[in-house]
Design a protein around this motif. Structure first.
Motif, PDB file in Angstrom:
ATOM      1  N   UNK A  13      49.854  26.559  17.870  1.00 54.83           N
ATOM      2  CA  UNK A  13      49.916  27.750  18.825  1.00 54.83           C
ATOM      3  C   UNK A  13      50.208  28.837  18.011  1.00 54.83           C
ATOM      4  N   UNK A  14      49.543  30.142  18.038  1.00 56.30           N
ATOM      5  CA  UNK A  14      49.514  31.083  17.315  1.00 56.30           C
ATOM      6  C   UNK A  14      49.810  30.871  15.780  1.00 56.30           C
ATOM      7  N   UNK A  15      48.846  29.959  15.390  1.00 54.35           N
ATOM      8  CA  UNK A  15      48.842  29.685  13.928  1.00 54.35           C
ATOM      9  C   UNK A  15      49.740  28.795  13.590  1.00 54.35           C
ATOM     10  N   UNK A  16      50.570  28.062  14.378  1.00 53.66           N
ATOM     11  CA  UNK A  16      51.626  27.187  13.648  1.00 53.66           C
ATOM     12  C   UNK A  16      51.448  25.881  14.473  1.00 53.66           C
ATOM     13  N   UNK A  17      51.586  24.661  13.406  1.00 57.02           N
ATOM     14  CA  UNK A  17      51.219  23.468  13.810  1.00 57.02           C
ATOM     15  C   UNK A  17      52.378  22.952  14.992  1.00 57.02           C
ATOM     16  N   UNK A  48      46.134  29.166  21.460  1.00 55.91           N
ATOM     17  CA  UNK A  48      46.035  27.598  21.091  1.00 55.91           C
ATOM     18  C   UNK A  48      44.853  27.312  20.392  1.00 55.91           C
ATOM     19  N   UNK A  49      44.971  26.261  19.286  1.00 53.32           N
ATOM     20  CA  UNK A  49      44.004  25.573  18.746  1.00 53.32           C
ATOM     21  C   UNK A  49      44.049  24.206  18.811  1.00 53.32           C
ATOM     22  N   UNK A  50      43.155  23.334  18.799  1.00 54.15           N
ATOM     23  CA  UNK A  50      43.172  21.897  18.565  1.00 54.15           C
ATOM     24  C   UNK A  50      42.013  21.768  17.718  1.00 54.15           C
ATOM     25  N   UNK A  51      42.294  20.887  16.687  1.00 49.85           N
ATOM     26  CA  UNK A  51      41.281  20.447  15.643  1.00 49.85           C
ATOM     27  C   UNK A  51      41.296  19.208  15.751  1.00 49.85           C
ATOM     28  N   UNK A  52      39.967  18.389  15.592  1.00 50.96           N
ATOM     29  CA  UNK A  52      39.765  17.153  15.650  1.00 50.96           C
ATOM     30  C   UNK A  52      39.114  16.865  14.262  1.00 50.96           C
ATOM     31  N   UNK A  53      39.823  15.931  13.720  1.00 57.43           N
ATOM     32  CA  UNK A  53      39.231  15.640  12.329  1.00 57.43           C
ATOM     33  C   UNK A  53      39.435  14.268  12.048  1.00 57.43           C
ATOM     34  N   UNK A  54      38.779  13.783  11.007  1.00 54.40           N
ATOM     35  CA  UNK A  54      38.615  12.202  10.655  1.00 54.40           C
ATOM     36  C   UNK A  54      39.766  12.157   9.677  1.00 54.40           C
ATOM     37  N   UNK A  55      40.350  10.916   9.841  1.00 54.91           N
ATOM     38  CA  UNK A  55      41.320  10.578   8.827  1.00 54.91           C
ATOM     39  C   UNK A  55      41.056   9.179   7.909  1.00 54.91           C
ATOM     40  N   UNK A  56      42.011   8.845   7.272  1.00 52.27           N
ATOM     41  CA  UNK A  56      41.491   7.467   6.636  1.00 52.27           C
ATOM     42  C   UNK A  56      40.491   7.528   5.283  1.00 52.27           C
ATOM     43  N   UNK A  57      40.881   8.779   4.591  1.00 53.16           N
ATOM     44  CA  UNK A  57      40.047   9.245   3.320  1.00 53.16           C
ATOM     45  C   UNK A  57      40.225  10.766   3.241  1.00 53.16           C
ATOM     46  N   UNK A  58      39.229  11.328   2.641  1.00 54.13           N
ATOM     47  CA  UNK A  58      39.200  12.968   2.606  1.00 54.13           C
ATOM     48  C   UNK A  58      39.118  13.461   4.255  1.00 54.13           C
ATOM     49  N   UNK A  65      38.649  23.705  19.053  1.00 54.43           N
ATOM     50  CA  UNK A  65      38.763  24.374  20.411  1.00 54.43           C
ATOM     51  C   UNK A  65      39.926  25.175  20.508  1.00 54.43           C
ATOM     52  N   UNK A  66      39.625  26.458  20.929  1.00 51.54           N
ATOM     53  CA  UNK A  66      40.215  27.530  21.068  1.00 51.54           C
ATOM     54  C   UNK A  66      40.635  27.819  22.715  1.00 51.54           C
ATOM     55  N   UNK A  67      42.018  27.933  23.054  1.00 54.32           N
ATOM     56  CA  UNK A  67      42.162  28.431  24.325  1.00 54.32           C
ATOM     57  C   UNK A  67      43.451  29.385  24.456  1.00 54.32           C
ATOM     58  N   UNK A  68      43.655  29.878  25.508  1.00 47.95           N
ATOM     59  CA  UNK A  68      44.905  31.086  25.542  1.00 47.95           C
ATOM     60  C   UNK A  68      45.433  30.426  26.971  1.00 47.95           C
ATOM     61  N   UNK A  69      46.920  30.473  26.600  1.00 50.17           N
ATOM     62  CA  UNK A  69      47.528  30.125  27.865  1.00 50.17           C
ATOM     63  C   UNK A  69      48.597  31.496  28.220  1.00 50.17           C
ATOM     64  N   UNK A  70      48.326  31.862  29.427  1.00 42.83           N
ATOM     65  CA  UNK A  70      49.034  33.333  29.707  1.00 42.83           C
ATOM     66  C   UNK A  70      50.225  33.073  30.627  1.00 42.83           C
TER      67      UNK A  70
END
Length: 70
Positions: A13-17, A48-58, A65-70
């Motif tokens: 949220x606003x760049x803070x995890x 808001x930002x949600x990042x989907x990433x792989x784990x278990x290695x690099x 995905x970006x969205x705004x809550x008002x």
């Protein structure tokens, strides 16, 4: 069957995890998974930002995905 790597959803949220959710993905021909975060508009308003990433290695970013809550 497709064997997928494990996934991570990183919520910011606003760049803070604010949350990181690791999801185990098993072999499947049509596996689906998700994570959720309870959002109270008055308390969680912002960008808001949600990042989907792989784990278990690099770690590899797969989707953002970006969205705004008002």
């Amino acid at each position: 069957l497709c064997v997928a790597p494990d996934l991570r959803h990183t919520w910011s949220k606003d760049g803070i995890k604010v949350a990181e959710v690791d999801l185990q993905v098993g072999p499947s021909s049509g596996f689906r998974t998700w994570s959720s975060k309870k959002i109270v508009p008055k308390r969680h308003a912002g960008k808001w930002t949600v990042v989907v990433s792989r784990t278990g290695g690099p770690e590899t970013m797969l989707c953002t995905v970006h969205f705004i809550v008002e």
